[in-house]
Every structure is written in C-alpha cells, then in structure tokens.
Design a protein around this motif. Sequence first.
Motif, mmCIF file in Angstrom:
data_model
loop_
_atom_site.group_PDB
_atom_site.id
_atom_site.type_symbol
_atom_site.label_atom_id
_atom_site.label_comp_id
_atom_site.label_asym_id
_atom_site.label_seq_id
_atom_site.Cartn_x
_atom_site.Cartn_y
_atom_site.Cartn_z
ATOM 1 N N SER A 201 -1.057 -0.912 15.507
ATOM 2 C CA SER A 201 -0.026 -0.498 16.455
ATOM 3 C C SER A 201 -0.284 -1.096 17.825
ATOM 4 N N LYS A 249 8.926 1.345 10.524
ATOM 5 C CA LYS A 249 8.391 2.695 10.482
ATOM 6 C C LYS A 249 9.496 3.746 10.439
ATOM 7 N N ASP A 408 9.267 11.456 14.384
ATOM 8 C CA ASP A 408 8.059 11.253 15.170
ATOM 9 C C ASP A 408 6.996 12.298 14.845
ATOM 10 N N LEU A 411 4.379 11.580 12.222
ATOM 11 C CA LEU A 411 3.362 10.573 12.507
ATOM 12 C C LEU A 411 2.062 11.190 13.001
ATOM 13 N N TRP A 415 -1.638 9.367 11.937
ATOM 14 C CA TRP A 415 -2.416 8.471 12.788
ATOM 15 C C TRP A 415 -3.747 9.092 13.188
#
Length: 576
Positions: A201, A249, A408, A411, A415
């Motif tokens: 990223s 994504k 969102d 995620l 992550w």
Amino acid sequence: MTPDFAERDPALRPMLDRVLSAEDRERIEPVLADAGAVAAGELDALAAVADANPPVLRPYSPSGERIDEVDFHPAYRRMCELAFERFGLAAMSHRSGVHGWPTRAPHVAKYAISYLFVQAEFGLACPVSMTDSAARVLRLFDPERYAAEIDALSATDLDRLATGAMFMTERQGGTDIAQTATEATDRGDHWTLRGQKWFASNVTADVVLTLARVPGQGEGTRGLGMFLVPRLRPDGTRNSVRIDRLKEKLGARSMASGEVTLEDAYALPVGRLDRGFLQMAEMLNVSRLSNAMRSSALMRRAVRESVDHTRERAVFGKPLFDQPLMRATLLPMLLTAEASLALVLESAAQLDAADAGEESARELVRILTPMAKHLVCKEARAVTGESMEIRGGNGYIEDWVDPRLLRDAHLGSIWEGSSNVIALDVLRCMRRSGNHRLLADAYRARLKALGAAAAELAAPVAALDRYWAELLAAGDALLAAPEEEQQYAIGEYTDDLARAVMATVLLEQAEFESGDGAKADRGHRGLMVANAWLSLALGARPSALRPALARLPELADGGAVPLAEAQAALVVDSRV
C-alpha cells in the motif's frame, strides 16, 4: 444541524479534557474546530470524488520507457494537502512547532485530530500512518544515518514531503513473516534486494521499509533484516521497483495498493540487521493502533448518520428515533463507538508515557495495542453494517456514505494482521510476560482509586473489580491449558480484556465529568455511558437498559443526565 464533526461528537472534547494537560488541551482546541469543520465539509466532498475515481497505473512513458507512475485524481492531491500540510498528521509526533506545540505533539492529540479526518476519508489515512510510522522507526533505530529521511517524512509541505510505506506481504508468506523470500545482497556501500511483495500500500512511497533475508543470518524471522528502499537512487534515477499492477480493492479506493517486484533494488540497512523483524514490529504496533483509531472514527460517523436519519425519517406517524426497537438498535452502536474512542485515547496516552520512559506503560502498550485492534476493528464492521440497514435501501446506494463506511471498515480487521493473528499476539504477550496480570493489576488499582473518590461509583466499581478478578483467573487458567485450548479461547478472551479496559476508562471519565472538571450541561451523562457499557460487558441485553434507552437523546447529543437515572443504568447479571 451544525456541519462540524467535532461539534457533533458528544465524547471527544470531554475525553480530551481529561487525558490532555491544560496547556495541550488549549493548543488542540482550534485545530479540533478546524478539522471538524473541514472533515464535515470540503474533505467529505473530496473523499467521495476520490473514492469514485481511484488511481491508475501508468507503467510506460509514451516512448516505451518504464516509469511505473500512478496517476491520482486532483481530489486526492488536495486531500494530501489537508492531511500533510494543513493538519500535519504525519509530522506531529516528530517535529516541534506543529500547531504551536513547543515540542513534539503527544500521540493523544495526533490521534484525536486524525479521528476527525478519518470520519470523512479513510484511504489516505493509510499513507499518513505509514509515513508517521516510518519516521518513528528510523528515529528509534537509526536516527543519525537517516536524519534527512526523517526530516522529509515529517515535512509539512508537499514539495519537501517524502511519504513512507512498509512492504511486508509476500505471496507465499502473508501473515507468516518467517516465510519472507526476498533476498538481500551486500554490494559494499549499499545492498540490493530481489523478490516480490504481494500487497504493497502507498505503492508510490518515497521511503519504503521492508524485510529481506540476509545471507548467513539464519532461518525464520531471525534471518530477516530491515532495509530502506528509496523511490530514487542517490544519483536521481528511478530505483528498480516495478509496480506490476494495482489492486482493485473493496475499500480504501482513493489510495494506491499494488504488487511490486524488486529487481536488484537499491537498498540500505536500517539499525541492526539481526533485529530486523523486531524493528518492524515497532512499526506494526503503532500502525495497529492507527487501525483501531480509524475504525473508531468510522463507527462515530456511522452512528451520527444513523441518529440523523432516524430523527428525520418518520414511520407510522412517529420518528424512527423515538421508536423503542430502533432505540434498542442505536444504543449499543453509540456505546460501542464511545467506548472504542476511550480505548484508543487510553492506548495513545500509554504510548506517550512509554515514549517518555515509563517501562510499565511500555508493557501495557504491548498488549493494549493488539487488544484495541482486535475488538474495535471487528466492532466497526458490525456498527457500519447496522447503520447501512438503518438507512434502508438508500443505505445500499453509492449516493450515500454508508457503502463506503462499510467497505472501509472491513479493512481494519485485515491490515497489519488479521484478527486471529492479533489474538495470537495477545497470547504471546501473556505467555512471555504475563501481560494480562499487569493489565489487571494496573486497571484494578485505578478502579480502587475511583471507588475511594466517588460514592456514586461504588456499585459499578465493585462489579467491574469482580469482573477483573474473573478475567485474571481465566487468563491464568488459559495459560495452564493445552496449546490447542489456548488458541480456541484467546479471541474471546482478548475481547473480554478490551471491554474491561474500556469500562474502567469510561468510569474514570464519569468521575471526571462529575467532579471539578465537569460541564454543568452534561450532568452525569458520563456515568450513564459507563454503567450502560459495563452492563453490556457483563451480559445484559440492550432491551434491559431502560434508563439509557429513555435518555438516548442526551447520550447522542451530550445532554445532561440526572444522577439517579445514570446509576439506574447499571444492570448486572441480567439477560432480560
């Protein structure tokens, strides 16, 4: 209603009143006002445009030369100006003078401002966090060699700024960093790296920190060294970092993630090569706290959207907000958002103490950070999903913010380590240092001080102290169980610990708001929030929290709550 995310937040300013010094609280106030207004206005509009117009890879120039450039929509560039220049989000922890701080700003202040920013734009928060984290790692482990890079990473104007990234994930490794296959070769005055990074990223970062296998250093994570890979070589030519493709994504669409091949890329070692993984763990840890902060921000935005919608939407002749079943739906969402913010700010305050040299705070941070990421990021998925359903069919349409919040939110749990990885990290903390005992001892001591200070807290303090005792015993029993049983149970136990910390901090907030620092127009709202949250943590269902359901307007807006009603919000051992 006031289009200001700071003004509309019933918890942020009161919590900062408690955790920041008077001087720091005064310094941050104008920034909160600015960030709250910008996030609710210009930034929110820019974020919608950038989300609908994701970056595009341009691998070759018109003449066929390999350039590996990524084109961003102008809205993204403007968001970068707001994040890095106007609000200095990546500079606050590294450079004095940002927003008037005579020294580096506290982490609490940085996360508070970032929390407002993320309520409008989630994707850019990843490059901001990694730029901040890269500067931290270089400052901690190799400050003299990388003074220029630290200065560029913490710059507050885009012309001087270098953004940072960490390229860790490999196709065969993923979560298992020990399988990292990228090879490092010593060239004398520099190293070269050869390998592939599968999910990178901020793929156009100027300063990349990555791990690679050092010859002769051993197997597993001990064989990994940390390296800095600049976008440009010292002679100004493009480094051999090939962007193979960008990831399409589900969320964080404004920001570029991609697959990268290192083709004998120019690299320099960072710190001690035999401690590469441990150094990267420092970057991971603060990035995990940033993930929790971002998830907390998404929840606050989702709750506010739901409250506004249900007040405006009338069904069967009555606003949805005033209907009992809707209140039973909204209450746990609101409490979860507020408790999550409390945990994020508590973790940030402990990080400030750890950076100041407090060893006990350092050990607390080691377990608080994965705990916060595990619970808060999972809860954000549920809260944003509930918010989408509350808006109904419109909530499923891209004209509204709900789909972006939901995308969102998913995620955060992935992550910097998926939830299972994070829970196993908590287990490692418990095995190595008994951090669950340190946690219980620290927060039970704070509870004891609370119980002695405020009579109205006696009942919740006693109930929560019993819960802490149960958790301590459960943690010891877990460590005595066979390996398989430990792994079965650690996810739920991690969340139980996190909820207990949240309840403790919320009770501290309640005592603060009821004491000399109290705002007259808030009454005992803080105590009602703390009691209602503790009740949920102890197993009560939302339908049993009748006083809190009746006072939902005050909980949503920050209004005053009478003491008797706040005390009645504690419902222990109820499944009704």
